[in-house]
Design an enzyme around this catalytic site. Structure first.
Site, PDB file in Angstrom:
ATOM      1  N   ASN A  61      -2.065  -0.013   6.975  1.00 23.20           N
ATOM      2  CA  ASN A  61      -1.469  -1.250   7.456  1.00 23.20           C
ATOM      3  C   ASN A  61      -0.534  -1.921   6.445  1.00 23.20           C
ATOM      4  OD1 ASN A  61      -3.324  -2.400   5.717  1.00 23.20           O
ATOM      5  ND2 ASN A  61      -4.605  -3.241   7.319  1.00 23.20           N
TER       6      ASN A  61
ATOM      7  N   HIS B 202      -1.887  -5.584   1.570  1.00 27.23           N
ATOM      8  CA  HIS B 202      -3.173  -6.254   1.359  1.00 27.23           C
ATOM      9  C   HIS B 202      -2.857  -7.631   0.808  1.00 27.23           C
ATOM     10  CE1 HIS B 202      -7.223  -7.126  -0.222  1.00 27.23           C
ATOM     11  NE2 HIS B 202      -6.553  -7.666  -1.225  1.00 27.23           N
TER      12      HIS B 202
ATOM     13  N   GLU C 167      -9.429 -10.948  -7.481  1.00 27.74           N
ATOM     14  CA  GLU C 167      -8.507  -9.819  -7.294  1.00 27.74           C
ATOM     15  C   GLU C 167      -7.378  -9.837  -8.318  1.00 27.74           C
ATOM     16  OE1 GLU C 167      -9.154  -8.944  -2.537  1.00 27.74           O
ATOM     17  OE2 GLU C 167      -7.309  -9.956  -3.163  1.00 27.74           O
TER      18      GLU C 167
ATOM     19  N   TYR D 216     -12.280  -2.370  -3.924  1.00 30.55           N
ATOM     20  CA  TYR D 216     -12.805  -2.559  -2.568  1.00 30.55           C
ATOM     21  C   TYR D 216     -14.335  -2.487  -2.506  1.00 30.55           C
ATOM     22  CZ  TYR D 216      -8.116  -2.469  -0.597  1.00 30.55           C
ATOM     23  OH  TYR D 216      -6.822  -2.781  -0.276  1.00 30.55           O
TER      24      TYR D 216
ATOM     25  N   LYS E  94       0.819  -1.210   0.000  1.00 29.47           N
ATOM     26  CA  LYS E  94       0.000   0.000   0.000  1.00 29.47           C
ATOM     27  C   LYS E  94       0.858   1.268   0.000  1.00 29.47           C
ATOM     28  CE  LYS E  94      -3.861  -2.278   2.346  1.00 29.47           C
ATOM     29  NZ  LYS E  94      -4.779  -2.221   3.502  1.00 29.47           N
TER      30      LYS E  94
END
Length: 140
Positions: A114, A117, A128, A51, A11
């Protein structure tokens, strides 16, 4: 154990921290092979599409804004039990609850930022991967 593929995203916070090599090294040391990879800047529409499963959740807007805030590294990882292995390497979503030595414990700042992913199951991984990569982009 079966050979699986899973999607991984480093990310914007991980890219900004210059942790790409550190994270990829952890995957490779764990026996995962990189089958495709790209550095991209997601548009808001791309983040929202990816998402979309979380659209009704209160964090959706903030998550999409964050994911579109800077470049990300998207990769397809392959190996034995790749989905679970990747999730173990990432650690708990909340870095404060992640085990020592996991990516999130070592590198993440918060639940919202965080660092990584990873797909949570085989069906999710397939969807995905197809969202970001054409079949012809995957190295066999």
């Amino acid at each position: 154990m079966a050979i699986e593929r899973t999607l991984s995203i480093i990310k914007p916070d991980g890219v900004k921290k210059n942790a790409i090599g550190n994270i990829l090294n952890r995957f490779e040391k764990a026996g995962l092979r990189i089958k495709a990879m790209k550095l991209v800047q997601l548009s808001m529409a791309e983040a929202q599409g990816f998402y979309a499963v979380h659209k009704a959740r209160p964090f959706f807007g903030e998550l999409c804004e964050f994911m579109a805030s800077g470049p990300v590294v998207i990769s397809v990882l392959e190996g034995e039990n790749a989905i679970n292995k990747n999730r173990e390497l990432m650690g708990a979503t909340d870095p404060a609850k992640a085990d020592a030595g996991t990516i999130r414990k070592d590198l993440a700042n918060s639940i919202g930022e965080n660092t990584v992913h990873g797909s949570d199951g085989a069906d999710t991984a397939k969807t995905e991967i197809a969202y970001f990569f054409a079949e012809t982009e995957l190295v066999n």
